[in-house]
Scaffold this active site. Structure first.
Site, PDB file in Angstrom:
ATOM      1  N   GLU A  48      14.397 -15.473   0.513  1.00 42.05           N
ATOM      2  CA  GLU A  48      14.733 -16.570   1.437  1.00 42.05           C
ATOM      3  C   GLU A  48      13.768 -17.726   1.274  1.00 42.05           C
ATOM      4  OE1 GLU A  48      14.436 -14.983   5.386  1.00 42.05           O
ATOM      5  OE2 GLU A  48      16.110 -13.613   5.051  1.00 42.05           O
ATOM      6  N   ASP A  55       0.826  -1.204   0.000  1.00 44.60           N
ATOM      7  CA  ASP A  55       0.000   0.000   0.000  1.00 44.60           C
ATOM      8  C   ASP A  55       0.868   1.265   0.000  1.00 44.60           C
ATOM      9  OD1 ASP A  55      -2.858   0.924   0.417  1.00 44.60           O
ATOM     10  OD2 ASP A  55      -1.919   1.918   2.130  1.00 44.60           O
TER      11      ASP A  55
HETATM   12  C1  NOJ Z   1      -4.467   2.930  -0.878  1.00 46.48           C
HETATM   13  C2  NOJ Z   1      -5.611   1.994  -0.618  1.00 46.48           C
HETATM   14  O1  NOJ Z   1      -5.927   1.330  -1.802  1.00 46.48           O
HETATM   15  C3  NOJ Z   1      -6.742   2.841  -0.093  1.00 46.48           C
HETATM   16  O2  NOJ Z   1      -7.936   2.114   0.006  1.00 46.48           O
HETATM   17  C4  NOJ Z   1      -6.348   3.429   1.233  1.00 46.48           C
HETATM   18  O3  NOJ Z   1      -7.360   4.317   1.667  1.00 46.48           O
HETATM   19  C5  NOJ Z   1      -5.030   4.207   1.123  1.00 46.48           C
HETATM   20  N1  NOJ Z   1      -4.041   3.507   0.380  1.00 46.48           N
HETATM   21  C6  NOJ Z   1      -4.466   4.484   2.490  1.00 46.48           C
HETATM   22  O4  NOJ Z   1      -4.006   3.308   3.075  1.00 46.48           O
END
Ligand code: NOJ
Length: 563
Positions: free
Chosen positions: A267, A218
């Site tokens: 790993e 993310d």
């Molecule tokens: C990207 C994610 O896809 C989204 O749903 C989220 O709100 C933001 N990152 C923050 O984590």
């Protein structure tokens, strides 16, 4: 039954090494709270997902990507993680998770989980400790705390905005402020702190040891930050080039983190994979996609494009070239849990764009803001185009990332009452953005019954009446349904998938794209409205809509058998 075991690169009888599984995989995104509810509490869960493994196997996907299922206060749909190494009790237990992984692996389906390293939840033990420990403590050093400005420090340290609206700083009881690039409940971590780095390595090992095959990272481009004082203003930050040295975004030093992760991934046998969610200048995507870094990165270009031959053509060329430059394969995405579903986008007027071609605002936002009452959505056109776009995408070299419900041809739900909305973007931008709840409404599995088969109780976001007509059981045996089209496409893709090459075939028409894969498999998409004549005699393997002999109707894709 295919079993996923031991080694990453399989061998042909001829002893030729096959490429790793992920390079051209079809990956199905499950947003767990809205997929299937096993215990009837209205929230989708891991046992619910387990009960749908046969459906996933019949669909023919290669991997599942699970959006966060970790303990969370749900300030941001689970992307506010309170504990990275556990399952939210409302969604099940670690044993349930293990059972799901085992069941998917038994069907030959790999498992990718979401890692959220830019920020934790404010309920995370570390943040609670930081609040209690006070200024100057080691606990605060895991986050980004600063004193405020103004005579009594009551003004935020800078004028920076959070991506979800409002200030990016929040004040705590003793007067200090912490940085949160997303919701207030999502404090940013301090990636200069070795303890933070070590803990994520532990998390990656924890899930890898449980058999997870890969990770979706993310906001992979925002972890490292240069917080040297004096901090720059919003205007000063915006004026700086995003060339790897920007204080906040897409810094070159983030790849030191990923180089360490890569060692951990390697790993394992097979090596664990990772895909970056990195909203960066296209030219910098290969840095994330390199084998020494995360290995693959999302390309969100199709997700932002109109249903338009010229745009699709350019996007394919650009991204295949980028993938080649990194040595990775590219990733195609039409929908995910953050955007208006593509069946709806394609039924709305094209997005307004700047000179560079970027959409000026979220596509579909105005229609959503009206609660769907504005008449400009043409549902049939949207679905017809969505089906054509899906077959175009599934014919391309590279990985295809599908979002739950697109195989049912679902439209966005616009008319969710304000009182039932959950997305922080709605609360932090009153009147400007209704948020992402409309693509996160629990799936319709059956045309009848409690919450349309989602579970025995209700659904945590209201399902509209029209969802029933798209239910999986309605589409199951219908040869013309969108579900049947996806199943056929994925089965054929397995048979036809070939080297990661594509050759364009001139169609003589600006609205019609045609490409050929090395084995002669061809994909023809008519983005226009007038029928396009094919060379007579080619066998049509699959079509996104009704076809006449040797004619591809408007807004339709056909797959042609190798000649
Ligand atoms: C990207 C994610 O896809 C989204 O749903 C989220 O709100 C933001 N990152 C923050 O984590």
């Amino acid at each position: 039954m295919t079993t996923v075991t031991g080694t990453d690169s399989a061998r042909h009888d001829s002893d030729e090494l096959l490429p790793p599984w992920w390079r051209q995989a079809t990956v199905y995104q499950i947003y767990p709270r809205s997929f299937a509810d096993g215990d009837g509490d209205g929230i989708g869960d891991i046992p619910g997902a387990l009960s749908r493994v046969p459906y996933l196997a019949e669909l023919g996907i290669d991997a599942v990507w699970l959006s966060p299922f970790y303990p969370s206060e749900l300030a941001d749909g689970g992307y506010d993680v309170a504990d990275y190494r556990d399952v939210d009790p409302r969604l099940g237990t670690l044993d349930d998770f293990d059972a799901l992984v085992a069941a998917l692996h038994e069907r030959g389906i790999r498992v990718v989980v979401d890692i959220v390293p830019n920020h934790t939840s404010d309920q995370h033990a570390w943040f609670q400790e930081a609040l209690a420990a006070g200024r100057g403590s080691a606990a605060r050093e895991r986050y980004i705390f600063r004193d405020g400005t103004g005579p009594d420090g009551s003004e935020p340290p800078t004028d920076w905005d959070s991506i979800f609206g409002g200030s990016a700083w929040e004040r705590v009881a003793d007067g200090q402020w912490y940085l949160h690039n997303f919701a207030v409940e999502q404090p940013d971590l301090n990636w200069s702190n070795p303890e933070v780095r070590a803990d994520f390595v532990r998390t990656l090992r924890f899930w890898s040891d449980r058999g997870v095959d890969g990770f979706r990272i993310d906001v992979a481009h925002m972890l490292t930050k240069d917080m040297t004082e004096p901090l720059l203003s919003k205007a000063e930050l915006e004026a700086l080039p995003k060339d790897g040295n920007h204080p906040m975004i897409d810094r070159d030093d983030v790849h030191e983190v990923y180089a360490e992760w890569r060692q951990v991934f390697d790993e394992y046998d097979p090596p664990r994979t990772a895909v970056a969610e990195a909203w960066v200048d296209r030219s910098r995507i290969p840095l994330y996609a390199r084998a020494e870094s995360l290995g693959q990165a999302f390309n969100f270009d199709l997700l932002q494009a109109d249903f338009d031959a010229r745009q699709f053509h350019t996007i394919v060329d650009d991204n295949l070239a980028l993938a080649a430059s990194s040595g990775s394969s590219t990733t195609w995405v039409l929908s995910n849990h953050d955007v208006v579903r593509h069946a709806t986008r394609y039924g709305l007027p094209d997005a307004e764009r700047t000179e560079t071609g970027a959409p000026t605002r979220k596509h579909g936002n105005e229609w959503l803001l009206s609660g769907g009452r504005e008449p400009q959505l043409d549902r049939e056109k949207g679905l017809r185009r969505a089906r054509a776009a899906a077959l175009f995408l599934l014919g391309l070299p590279g990985s295809a990332y599908l979002y739950q419900g697109e195989e049912l041809g679902l439209h966005e739900v616009a008319d969710i009452p304000d009182a039932q909305r959950q997305d922080p973007t709605f609360f932090r931008s009153p009147g400007e953005d209704v948020g992402r709840d409309g693509c996160r409404v629990p799936l319709p599995w059956t045309a009848d019954g409690a919450s349309l088969g989602f579970g025995t109780g209700g659904a945590h976001l209201p399902q509209p009446e029209w969802f029933a007509a798209s239910a999986a059981d309605v589409q199951d045996d219908d040869p013309d349904s969108t579900l049947t089209m996806y199943r056929r496409a994925l089965a054929l893709r397995h048979e036809l998938q070939t080297d990661e090459q594509l050759e364009w075939v001139d169609t003589g028409e600006a609205d019609v794209l045609r490409f050929r894969r090395p084995n002669g498999w061809e994909v023809v998409t008519n983005f226009g409205t007038q029928p396009h004549a094919l060379t007579p005699g080619r066998e049509v393997l699959l079509a996104s809509g009704p076809v006449d002999t040797d004619l591809v109707p408007g807004e339709t894709t056909v797959w042609l058998a190798p000649a």
